[in-house]
Structures are given as C-alpha cells and as structure tokens.
Design a protein around this motif. Sequence first.
Motif, PDB file in Angstrom:
ATOM      1  N   SER A  10       0.832  -1.208   0.000  1.00 27.83           N
ATOM      2  CA  SER A  10       0.000   0.000   0.000  1.00 27.83           C
ATOM      3  C   SER A  10       0.867   1.259   0.000  1.00 27.83           C
ATOM      4  O   SER A  10       0.528   2.253  -0.648  1.00 27.83           O
ATOM      5  CB  SER A  10      -0.970   0.010   1.179  1.00 27.83           C
ATOM      6  N   LEU A  11       1.999   1.219   0.683  1.00 23.99           N
ATOM      7  CA  LEU A  11       2.914   2.360   0.675  1.00 23.99           C
ATOM      8  C   LEU A  11       3.491   2.568  -0.726  1.00 23.99           C
ATOM      9  O   LEU A  11       3.571   3.704  -1.207  1.00 23.99           O
ATOM     10  CB  LEU A  11       4.035   2.149   1.695  1.00 23.99           C
ATOM     11  N   ASP A  12       3.863   1.483  -1.383  1.00 26.54           N
ATOM     12  CA  ASP A  12       4.364   1.582  -2.761  1.00 26.54           C
ATOM     13  C   ASP A  12       3.301   2.173  -3.682  1.00 26.54           C
ATOM     14  O   ASP A  12       3.599   3.038  -4.508  1.00 26.54           O
ATOM     15  CB  ASP A  12       4.789   0.209  -3.289  1.00 26.54           C
ATOM     16  N   GLN A  13       2.072   1.714  -3.538  1.00 24.46           N
ATOM     17  CA  GLN A  13       0.983   2.238  -4.367  1.00 24.46           C
ATOM     18  C   GLN A  13       0.748   3.720  -4.089  1.00 24.46           C
ATOM     19  O   GLN A  13       0.539   4.499  -5.024  1.00 24.46           O
ATOM     20  CB  GLN A  13      -0.305   1.455  -4.130  1.00 24.46           C
ATOM     21  N   ALA A  14       0.789   4.113  -2.836  1.00 23.42           N
ATOM     22  CA  ALA A  14       0.587   5.515  -2.482  1.00 23.42           C
ATOM     23  C   ALA A  14       1.678   6.379  -3.105  1.00 23.42           C
ATOM     24  O   ALA A  14       1.399   7.470  -3.629  1.00 23.42           O
ATOM     25  CB  ALA A  14       0.568   5.686  -0.963  1.00 23.42           C
ATOM     26  N   ARG A  15       2.908   5.899  -3.084  1.00 23.75           N
ATOM     27  CA  ARG A  15       4.010   6.648  -3.702  1.00 23.75           C
ATOM     28  C   ARG A  15       3.820   6.752  -5.216  1.00 23.75           C
ATOM     29  O   ARG A  15       4.086   7.802  -5.803  1.00 23.75           O
ATOM     30  CB  ARG A  15       5.343   5.989  -3.370  1.00 23.75           C
ATOM     31  N   GLU A  16       3.396   5.665  -5.831  1.00 24.79           N
ATOM     32  CA  GLU A  16       3.144   5.696  -7.271  1.00 24.79           C
ATOM     33  C   GLU A  16       2.020   6.675  -7.612  1.00 24.79           C
ATOM     34  O   GLU A  16       2.131   7.441  -8.576  1.00 24.79           O
ATOM     35  CB  GLU A  16       2.782   4.295  -7.777  1.00 24.79           C
ATOM     36  N   TYR A  17       0.939   6.648  -6.841  1.00 17.42           N
ATOM     37  CA  TYR A  17      -0.174   7.566  -7.078  1.00 17.42           C
ATOM     38  C   TYR A  17       0.271   9.011  -6.892  1.00 17.42           C
ATOM     39  O   TYR A  17      -0.089   9.884  -7.676  1.00 17.42           O
ATOM     40  CB  TYR A  17      -1.352   7.258  -6.164  1.00 17.42           C
ATOM     41  N   GLU A  18       1.057   9.266  -5.857  1.00 19.32           N
ATOM     42  CA  GLU A  18       1.533  10.620  -5.618  1.00 19.32           C
ATOM     43  C   GLU A  18       2.390  11.095  -6.790  1.00 19.32           C
ATOM     44  O   GLU A  18       2.241  12.216  -7.272  1.00 19.32           O
ATOM     45  CB  GLU A  18       2.331  10.691  -4.321  1.00 19.32           C
ATOM     46  N   SER A  19       3.265  10.234  -7.251  1.00 15.68           N
ATOM     47  CA  SER A  19       4.118  10.576  -8.388  1.00 15.68           C
ATOM     48  C   SER A  19       3.278  10.872  -9.628  1.00 15.68           C
ATOM     49  O   SER A  19       3.519  11.838 -10.349  1.00 15.68           O
ATOM     50  CB  SER A  19       5.089   9.421  -8.657  1.00 15.68           C
ATOM     51  N   ARG A  20       2.292  10.043  -9.865  1.00 18.90           N
ATOM     52  CA  ARG A  20       1.409  10.240 -11.025  1.00 18.90           C
ATOM     53  C   ARG A  20       0.627  11.553 -10.893  1.00 18.90           C
ATOM     54  O   ARG A  20       0.485  12.292 -11.867  1.00 18.90           O
ATOM     55  CB  ARG A  20       0.447   9.057 -11.147  1.00 18.90           C
ATOM     56  N   ILE A  21       0.133  11.843  -9.723  1.00 23.36           N
ATOM     57  CA  ILE A  21      -0.619  13.080  -9.492  1.00 23.36           C
ATOM     58  C   ILE A  21       0.278  14.289  -9.731  1.00 23.36           C
ATOM     59  O   ILE A  21      -0.125  15.252 -10.394  1.00 23.36           O
ATOM     60  CB  ILE A  21      -1.222  13.105  -8.072  1.00 23.36           C
TER      61      ILE A  21
END
Length: 69
Positions: free
Chosen positions: A36-47
């Motif tokens: 979930s932390l990896d996904q949150a980082r990916e989403y933040e980067s995409r945003i």
Amino acid sequence: MEEMKKEMVQLWRRTVVVEEAEERLCSQLAELEVESLDQAREYESRILFLVDQISRLSSSSLEVIVSNS
C-alpha cells in the motif's frame, strides 16, 4: 488427573496453532503495508506529473490567449 493432562496438551496444541496463525497474519499484514505504501508513492508521483502537465497546458493556453489579443 489424566483428563487434566489431556486437556492441557490440547490447549497447548491449540495455542501453538494460534501462534502460528498470528505469525502468518502479521507477515501478511506487513506485506500489505509495504504494497500500500508503494501504491501511495506511485499515485503521488502520477498526481504530481499530471499537475505539472495541467500547469504547462494552462500556461500554454494563456500564452495563446495573450498573443491573440
């Protein structure tokens, strides 16, 4: 007395099973937390990427409007 020994052995076996299950659950929880932390980082980067793109497009649109005035 013999019956009590049997009950104690059964309780001990159940305790071992429960402890093993707890260890598996904790391990799975840790894996999910990392995922979930990896996904949150990916989403933040995409945003952040998308915000940057929107900002560039907005700036380009303003330049076109100003140059056409």
